[in-house]
Motif scaffolding. Structure first.
Motif, PDB file in Angstrom:
ATOM      1  N   LEU A  63      -3.986   5.994  -8.321  1.00  0.00           N
ATOM      2  CA  LEU A  63      -3.517   6.315  -7.413  1.00  0.00           C
ATOM      3  C   LEU A  63      -2.107   5.822  -7.696  1.00  0.00           C
ATOM      4  O   LEU A  63      -1.257   6.178  -8.220  1.00  0.00           O
ATOM      5  N   ILE A  64      -2.332   4.382  -8.227  1.00  0.00           N
ATOM      6  CA  ILE A  64      -1.095   3.551  -8.329  1.00  0.00           C
ATOM      7  C   ILE A  64      -0.004   4.094  -9.921  1.00  0.00           C
ATOM      8  O   ILE A  64       1.366   4.420  -9.495  1.00  0.00           O
ATOM      9  N   ARG A 108       0.560  -1.537   0.046  1.00  0.00           N
ATOM     10  CA  ARG A 108      -0.359  -0.097   0.169  1.00  0.00           C
ATOM     11  C   ARG A 108       0.586   1.302   0.238  1.00  0.00           C
ATOM     12  O   ARG A 108       0.501   2.184  -0.619  1.00  0.00           O
ATOM     13  N   GLY A 146       1.757   4.260  -3.418  1.00  0.00           N
ATOM     14  CA  GLY A 146       0.948   5.380  -3.302  1.00  0.00           C
ATOM     15  C   GLY A 146      -0.671   5.253  -2.328  1.00  0.00           C
ATOM     16  O   GLY A 146      -1.176   6.193  -1.963  1.00  0.00           O
ATOM     17  N   LEU A 147      -0.954   4.525  -1.833  1.00  0.00           N
ATOM     18  CA  LEU A 147      -2.512   4.482  -1.419  1.00  0.00           C
ATOM     19  C   LEU A 147      -2.185   4.719   0.238  1.00  0.00           C
ATOM     20  O   LEU A 147      -3.200   5.372   0.981  1.00  0.00           O
ATOM     21  N   GLN A 148      -1.127   4.552   0.950  1.00  0.00           N
ATOM     22  CA  GLN A 148      -0.267   5.401   2.636  1.00  0.00           C
ATOM     23  C   GLN A 148       0.863   5.668   2.464  1.00  0.00           C
ATOM     24  O   GLN A 148       1.767   5.300   1.371  1.00  0.00           O
ATOM     25  N   LYS A 188      -6.038  10.972   4.245  1.00  0.00           N
ATOM     26  CA  LYS A 188      -6.797   9.367   4.320  1.00  0.00           C
ATOM     27  C   LYS A 188      -6.019   8.491   3.902  1.00  0.00           C
ATOM     28  O   LYS A 188      -5.668   7.910   2.938  1.00  0.00           O
ATOM     29  N   ASP A 189      -5.596   7.295   4.198  1.00  0.00           N
ATOM     30  CA  ASP A 189      -5.542   5.981   4.053  1.00  0.00           C
ATOM     31  C   ASP A 189      -6.326   5.255   3.525  1.00  0.00           C
ATOM     32  O   ASP A 189      -7.214   4.854   4.350  1.00  0.00           O
ATOM     33  N   ILE A 190      -5.769   4.674   2.334  1.00  0.00           N
ATOM     34  CA  ILE A 190      -6.822   4.335   1.529  1.00  0.00           C
ATOM     35  C   ILE A 190      -6.695   2.244   1.517  1.00  0.00           C
ATOM     36  O   ILE A 190      -5.844   2.385   0.989  1.00  0.00           O
ATOM     37  N   ARG A 197      -4.266  13.027  -5.444  1.00  0.00           N
ATOM     38  CA  ARG A 197      -6.244  12.961  -5.116  1.00  0.00           C
ATOM     39  C   ARG A 197      -6.700  13.411  -5.108  1.00  0.00           C
ATOM     40  O   ARG A 197      -7.981  14.354  -4.960  1.00  0.00           O
TER      41      ARG A 197
END
Lengths: 305, 280
Positions: free
Chosen positions: B85-86, A48, A52-54, B277-279, B91
């Motif tokens: 996002l990847i 994650r 770049g998700l977190q 925010k953590d996704i 965002r």
């Protein structure tokens, strides 16, 4: 060695739980890196962060040498693809529409490569069937096709064979090997299905409680896991003297036990040891697998999965 | 962001729920105009092309949150927000693209209603004289109000990672605001005086002979606060637009200003929180 992904002193904390703790990793270019750890060890957390998700709580990682704190990290991420946990696909769309959507997100000007991608993952005959009606294996393969849409040279797969039937596992393995050999794509594969991973990986990283325990190449692991004869004797010093005289590789790991990495003539060894006044208590042939290596490394007894 | 917008608008075109909403608004436009024509001719009223033309706003108050919940919620439930996002989209772009798509959908719903209403209304009623300034004011206000509602719905949709929870929260929020609007409107419409004595005269007619101050009538600062909320709450604005008449153009301007403010503030808050925010 050129690395696609590196991390140093990486930490991620969720409230009171430290998912990653002073973590480091080095994924060589062109490798299939097996990322091994039990459930909750921190595998998905690392993925994650890299995707770049977190954001990390502290420490840093670098993709193609670009640190995560650099604004160029977004450009580096365009060179990677990922399937994190479940495949990220619109379930009310067909495989082709899902790929078209991803092509638009990436900004690719034409859809000409879509049939090639569908063919590559074996989904070219799905027609108007919506993704929600796909089997788990088909969804996984569509997820990989989407991750491949931007022609990445680094692919992250989080538990890619989880829930797949034997045929699905074989197809997934063949696809990964094909992509690695034919397109030179580097893979980071997280899994706890060790037998499957041992058929693919060129490098391994073992994670436990958010910390990288060991990184090792498949060649080094094979050497560490080579076939041996385990001998238990009454006098370990006598054994070492005899083995030195016989020019044999060995590893002593207790006051009475040693592993001998050679073809042993048990009669000759018994006679030589008897001359030294040493008794053989037991002899067993053993070969360490990735699984036993992992259990020895992590400590099987303290698992709480 | 253009790439994301192109992808989101393409997904909008493919969305079954979006198509159902457009068809629903189109049929609703036809139905309202035909029923208006039937009732006017039945009771001998003059039929106007423009009556019932702004009633779409009351439906959109519910339709926009429902649509945004499902559209944005799919990004989380299908996990596709990760694909964006990847590959390195910011965002900010992802948030704004979803918001713009939600507003675009609301405008298309409006267009579907208006096209149907006019397509049926022109042959039935003809093009009559109307207060075009009033109509244009209401239409422009409805766009700003729709944007505010879409912004609030997007805020909830982007911050909540469960599609079901997003839908429930959005619909409950609209219902709460609607109840609040009805309460505020009812308090403001209370009479200042009410007749306390009713008598029957010699000729048999009924006459109110005394008026008494209504103790619950809002006065002073309290009334001003209620008047503020009556213009501020988007659902109150939707009710005003639905009624289809403007008594005070400065009030319309204030309402538009409030809605624009709600849209800007909710979007700014949403982007601020979403960026941290953590996704999963």
């Amino acid at each position: 060695m050129e690395y696609v992904l590196t991390a140093e002193s990486l930490s991620k904390q969720y409230k009171n739980f430290k998912a990653l703790n002073d973590f480091s990793i080095h994924v060589p270019k062109g490798s299939i890196y097996g990322f091994i750890g039990k459930n909750g060890a921190g595998k998905t957390t690392l993925i994650r962060l890299v995707c770049g998700l977190q954001s990390p709580t502290s420490g840093s990682y670098a993709l193609y040498g670009v640190p995560n704190t650099d604004s160029g990290i977004a450009r580096s991420r365009r060179r990677m693809g990922a399937v994190v946990e479940t495949p990220s696909i619109y379930t009310d769309m067909t495989a082709e529409d899902n790929l078209k959507e991803q092509f638009r997100i990436i900004g690719l000007p034409s859809f000409d490569d879509i049939p090639v991608l569908l063919d590559l993952v074996g989904l070219s005959d799905t027609g108007k069937k919506k993704a929600k009606h796909f089997s788990l294996g088909m969804k996984q393969r569509l997820g990989i096709a989407i991750a491949l849409a931007g022609s990445p040279d680094f692919l992250i797969l989080d538990e890619p064979v989880n829930g797949l039937d034997p045929q699905g596992i074989i197809e997934m393995r063949e696809l990964i090997l094909k992509l690695n050999r034919e397109r030179g794509i580097t893979f980071l594969i997280s899994s706890h299905i060790l037998d499957e991973l041992s058929r693919l990986a060129t490098h391994y990283g073992f994670i436990d409680s958010g910390h990288m325990i060991r990184e090792i190449s498949a060649a080094d692991l094979d050497a560490a896991c080579r076939k041996c004869v385990r001998v238990q004797v009454s006098d370990i010093h006598a054994l070492t003297r005899v083995l030195d005289e016989m020019h044999m590789d060995y590893n002593i790991f207790s006051d009475t036990m040693a592993d001998i990495f050679a073809k042993v003539n048990i009669s000759q060894l018994a006679i030589a040891l008897a001359d030294q006044g040493c008794d053989i208590i037991s002899v067993s042939e053993r070969e360490e697998s990735l699984e036993s290596y992992y259990v020895n490394l992590i400590g099987g007894g303290k698992h709480n999965e | 962001m253009s790439r994301l917008l192109s992808a989101d608008l393409a997904r909008l075109r493919k969305s079954i729920f979006f198509k159902l909403c457009v068809i629903g608004m189109f049929l609703f436009g036809i139905y309202m105009k035909v029923m208006d024509y039937v009732s006017c001719t039945q009771y001998g009223f003059t039929v106007s092309l423009f009556s019932m033309l702004t009633i779409y706003m009351f439906v959109l108050v519910f339709m926009i949150p429902a649509f945004v919940s499902l559209f944005v919620g799919a990004e989380y439930s299908d996990g596709t927000i990760r694909n964006k996002l990847i590959i390195g989209h910011t965002r900010l772009s992802i948030y704004l693209s979803n918001l713009i798509t939600g507003v675009a959908a609301a405008l298309i719903f409006t267009a579907a209603y208006l096209i149907a209403g006019l397509a049926v209304g022109i042959p039935l009623c003809g093009v009559s004289e109307a207060n075009y300034r009033e109509l244009v004011s209401l239409f422009l206000l409805s766009i700003v109000t729709m944007t505010a509602i879409a912004s609030l719905s997007t805020l909830i949709g982007m911050l909540c990672q469960s599609r079901a929870v997003t839908a429930v929260v959005n619909i409950l929020a609209v219902l709460f605001l609607l109840v609040m609007s009805i309460y505020v409107s009812a308090r403001l419409n209370e009479p200042e005086y009410y007749q306390s004595i009713t008598t029957m005269t010699d000729d048999g007619s009924i006459q109110d002979v005394a008026e008494e101050k209504n103790p619950t009538y809002l006065r002073g600062t309290e009334r001003k606060v209620y008047e503020f909320f009556n213009e501020f709450i988007p659902t109150s604005q939707a009710v005003a637009i639905t009624q289809g008449s403007v008594s005070d153009y400065s009030s319309v301007a204030r309402m538009a200003g409030y809605s624009a403010g709600i849209a800007v503030v909710s979007t700014a808050v949403g982007i601020f929180v979403f960026r941290r925010k953590d996704i999963k």
